[in-house]
Design a protein around this motif. Sequence first.
Motif, short mmCIF file in Angstrom:
data_model
loop_
_atom_site.label_atom_id
_atom_site.label_comp_id
_atom_site.label_asym_id
_atom_site.label_seq_id
_atom_site.Cartn_x
_atom_site.Cartn_y
_atom_site.Cartn_z
N ALA A 114 0.81 -1.22 0.00
CA ALA A 114 0.00 0.00 0.00
C ALA A 114 0.85 1.27 0.00
CB ALA A 114 -0.94 0.00 1.20
N ARG A 115 2.13 1.12 0.22
CA ARG A 115 3.00 2.30 0.28
C ARG A 115 2.94 3.11 -1.01
NH1 ARG A 115 9.43 2.10 1.72
NH2 ARG A 115 9.58 4.18 2.62
N GLY A 116 2.77 2.47 -2.11
CA GLY A 116 2.71 3.14 -3.40
C GLY A 116 1.34 3.71 -3.74
N TYR A 117 0.40 3.66 -2.80
CA TYR A 117 -0.95 4.16 -3.01
C TYR A 117 -1.27 5.24 -1.97
CZ TYR A 117 -1.52 0.07 -5.98
OH TYR A 117 -1.37 -0.87 -6.95
N PRO A 118 -0.80 6.45 -2.17
CA PRO A 118 -0.98 7.53 -1.18
C PRO A 118 -2.43 7.77 -0.78
CG PRO A 118 0.57 8.22 -2.87
CD PRO A 118 -0.01 6.91 -3.32
N ALA A 119 -3.38 7.52 -1.65
CA ALA A 119 -4.78 7.72 -1.31
C ALA A 119 -5.24 6.76 -0.21
CB ALA A 119 -5.67 7.55 -2.54
N ARG A 120 -4.51 5.70 0.01
CA ARG A 120 -4.86 4.72 1.06
C ARG A 120 -4.14 4.98 2.38
NH1 ARG A 120 -9.07 3.59 -1.44
NH2 ARG A 120 -9.03 2.04 -3.09
N HIS A 121 -3.18 5.84 2.39
CA HIS A 121 -2.37 6.07 3.60
C HIS A 121 -3.20 6.59 4.77
CE1 HIS A 121 1.61 6.47 1.13
NE2 HIS A 121 1.00 5.31 0.94
N ALA A 122 -4.13 7.49 4.53
CA ALA A 122 -4.93 8.04 5.63
C ALA A 122 -5.69 6.93 6.34
CB ALA A 122 -5.88 9.11 5.11
N SER A 123 -6.27 6.02 5.60
CA SER A 123 -7.02 4.93 6.21
C SER A 123 -6.10 4.02 7.03
CB SER A 123 -7.74 4.13 5.12
OG SER A 123 -8.51 3.10 5.70
N ILE A 124 -4.91 3.76 6.52
CA ILE A 124 -3.95 2.92 7.23
C ILE A 124 -3.50 3.56 8.54
CG2 ILE A 124 -1.60 1.97 7.08
CD1 ILE A 124 -2.14 1.63 4.03
N ARG A 125 -3.41 4.87 8.57
CA ARG A 125 -2.94 5.58 9.77
C ARG A 125 -4.01 5.76 10.84
NH1 ARG A 125 -1.03 9.42 5.93
NH2 ARG A 125 -2.61 10.81 6.81
N LEU A 126 -5.28 5.62 10.50
CA LEU A 126 -6.37 5.96 11.42
C LEU A 126 -6.25 5.35 12.81
CD1 LEU A 126 -9.48 5.75 9.06
CD2 LEU A 126 -8.37 7.81 9.94
N GLY A 127 -6.07 4.05 12.89
CA GLY A 127 -6.00 3.39 14.20
C GLY A 127 -4.82 3.87 15.02
N PHE A 128 -3.68 4.03 14.37
CA PHE A 128 -2.49 4.50 15.08
C PHE A 128 -2.65 5.95 15.54
CE2 PHE A 128 -0.79 0.74 13.13
CZ PHE A 128 0.21 0.32 13.99
N GLU A 129 -3.27 6.79 14.72
CA GLU A 129 -3.51 8.18 15.11
C GLU A 129 -4.49 8.26 16.27
OE1 GLU A 129 -4.83 10.02 11.50
OE2 GLU A 129 -2.78 10.21 10.71
N ALA A 130 -5.57 7.49 16.20
CA ALA A 130 -6.59 7.53 17.24
C ALA A 130 -6.07 7.02 18.58
CB ALA A 130 -7.83 6.75 16.80
N ILE A 131 -5.33 5.92 18.56
CA ILE A 131 -4.85 5.37 19.84
C ILE A 131 -3.80 6.27 20.47
CG2 ILE A 131 -3.03 3.81 19.03
CD1 ILE A 131 -4.24 1.84 21.19
N ALA A 132 -2.95 6.87 19.64
CA ALA A 132 -1.93 7.78 20.19
C ALA A 132 -2.58 8.97 20.87
CB ALA A 132 -0.98 8.24 19.08
N GLU A 133 -3.60 9.54 20.24
CA GLU A 133 -4.29 10.69 20.82
C GLU A 133 -5.10 10.30 22.06
OE1 GLU A 133 -5.64 14.62 21.37
OE2 GLU A 133 -3.93 13.77 20.32
N ALA A 134 -5.80 9.17 21.99
CA ALA A 134 -6.59 8.73 23.14
C ALA A 134 -5.69 8.42 24.35
CB ALA A 134 -7.43 7.49 22.77
N ALA A 135 -4.57 7.78 24.11
CA ALA A 135 -3.65 7.46 25.21
C ALA A 135 -3.09 8.74 25.82
CB ALA A 135 -2.52 6.56 24.71
N ARG A 136 -2.76 9.73 24.98
CA ARG A 136 -2.25 11.01 25.47
C ARG A 136 -3.32 11.69 26.35
NH1 ARG A 136 -3.11 15.96 25.04
NH2 ARG A 136 -4.57 15.76 23.32
N MET A 137 -4.57 11.69 25.89
CA MET A 137 -5.64 12.31 26.65
C MET A 137 -5.86 11.60 27.98
SD MET A 137 -8.30 12.96 23.49
CE MET A 137 -9.71 13.14 24.57
N ALA A 138 -5.88 10.28 27.97
CA ALA A 138 -6.13 9.50 29.19
C ALA A 138 -4.97 9.63 30.18
CB ALA A 138 -6.36 8.04 28.83
N ASP A 139 -3.78 9.82 29.66
CA ASP A 139 -2.58 9.88 30.50
C ASP A 139 -2.37 11.27 31.09
OD1 ASP A 139 -0.51 8.35 31.62
OD2 ASP A 139 0.93 9.16 30.17
N ALA A 140 -3.07 12.26 30.56
CA ALA A 140 -2.88 13.65 31.01
C ALA A 140 -3.46 13.89 32.38
CB ALA A 140 -3.51 14.60 30.00
#
Length: 140
Positions: A114-140
Amino acid sequence: MSAPLYNKDILRLAASIPHHHRLPAPQASVERRSPTCGSRVTVDVAMADGRLSDIGLDVKACALGQASASLMAAQAIGMSADELAEARDKLTAYLSGASDDLDFWPGLAVLAPARGYPARHASIRLGFEAIAEAARMADA
């Protein structure tokens, strides 16, 4: 790109997302949506002693977004908010071509086609982005 974008390993991961349920009393919840394709991932988290102790997911995404969320959820428990943010950043760097490192998270090599398909990158990142933000919020 010799490997097919949607292969049996991607589809197997997409069909077996761990923690695919919402938590009844999360410390933080974050939803991320891809404006390109409409994929959406919601992550609920609970933290204990600075580490992720529980996770709940609601994943409504393409097979690549589901597979990525599956890989994320399989390894995230026990990690700190900083470690999850670092994984998010490394995934973004890999997908953009700024890095070739995939050793930071088990199993991510399955997403290499999927690396060669930039239109798919946002979908691939969603879970990692959401968990990083949620963990930061919960840890604050």
